[in-house]
Write an enzyme that holds these catalytic residues in place. Structure first.
Site, PDB file in Angstrom:
ATOM      1  CG  ASN A  42      -1.977   1.072   1.151  1.00  0.00           C
ATOM      2  OD1 ASN A  42      -1.710   2.204   0.750  1.00  0.00           O
ATOM      3  ND2 ASN A  42      -3.188   0.725   1.555  1.00  0.00           N
ATOM      4  CD  GLN A  51      -1.746   6.923   1.233  1.00  0.00           C
ATOM      5  OE1 GLN A  51      -1.468   7.739   2.102  1.00  0.00           O
ATOM      6  NE2 GLN A  51      -1.639   7.201  -0.056  1.00  0.00           N
ATOM      7  CG  ASN A  52       2.954   0.207   5.243  1.00  0.00           C
ATOM      8  OD1 ASN A  52       4.112   0.444   5.585  1.00  0.00           O
ATOM      9  ND2 ASN A  52       2.184  -0.644   5.894  1.00  0.00           N
ATOM     10  CB  ALA A  53       5.640   5.164   6.254  1.00  0.00           C
ATOM     11  CB  THR A  78       5.203   1.439   8.508  1.00  0.00           C
ATOM     12  OG1 THR A  78       4.842   0.108   8.106  1.00  0.00           O
ATOM     13  CG2 THR A  78       6.512   1.442   9.269  1.00  0.00           C
TER      14      THR A  78
END
Length: 179
Positions: free
Chosen positions: A36, A38-40, A143
């Site tokens: 994803n 949006q996952n850091a 994350t």
């Protein structure tokens, strides 16, 4: 809906194990850890490691080369969405005794979020041998983009545990600003 996790990204020489809870929908669709946008996770790793590849296969190879293994606590569970809060009570953990047997050099387990740590404590720790229970563990902020209580900078600062002197020396990780 029952979600099934992935096999670990690892090699027998791995020294650090990063554990999530269970892949989210987009990760499952793509067959990739932390898919994803949006996952850091990959952004945090990329901010610290020299020349982290852009493509997933390259990132996996870099993780393996760095002595960092990726896996999830759960092999399967019922989950209605991608949130950890949606994981049902029917969770089935991965076989960590077999994993640690094949990966005898693991010296540090880092949990990607409190849910992963809680699931590990509940489902995995009772199955481990004393030496496996003694492996150093640390819980880091998730994350996931859903974990918005911390900024990217705050998450990255906490995730510096992956790049601490101990982890860097144990795994031979080359980070920006190091040798």
């Amino acid at each position: 809906m029952v979600s099934f996790g992935f096999p670990p990204v690892s090699s027998p020489s791995a020294r650090v194990l990063v554990l999530g809870s269970l892949p989210g929908r987009l990760s499952l669709q793509r067959g990739e850890y932390y898919a994803n946008p949006q996952n850091a996770f990959w952004k945090i790793v990329g901010a610290r490691i020299q020349e982290l590849p852009v493509d997933y296969a390259g990132r996996v190879a870099a993780s393996i080369d760095l002595g960092v293994a990726l896996w999830d606590v759960l092999a399967a569970a019922t989950r209605s969405g991608s949130l950890d809060a949606d994981i049902g009570d029917d969770a089935i953990p991965n076989n960590f005794r077999a994993f640690f047997h094949i990966h005898p050099h693991i010296r540090l387990v880092l949990f990607n979020g409190a849910t992963a740590a809680r699931l590990y404590q509940r489902h995995v720790v009772p199955t481990l041998t004393d030496p496996e229970r003694a492996i150093t563990r640390d819980t880091l902020p998730s994350t996931s983009g859903a974990h918005a209580s911390l900024s990217f900078a705050q998450k990255a600062a906490r995730w510096s545990a992956l790049f601490s002197d101990v982890a860097v020396k144990a795994a031979g990780i080359r980070i920006r600003g190091s040798l």
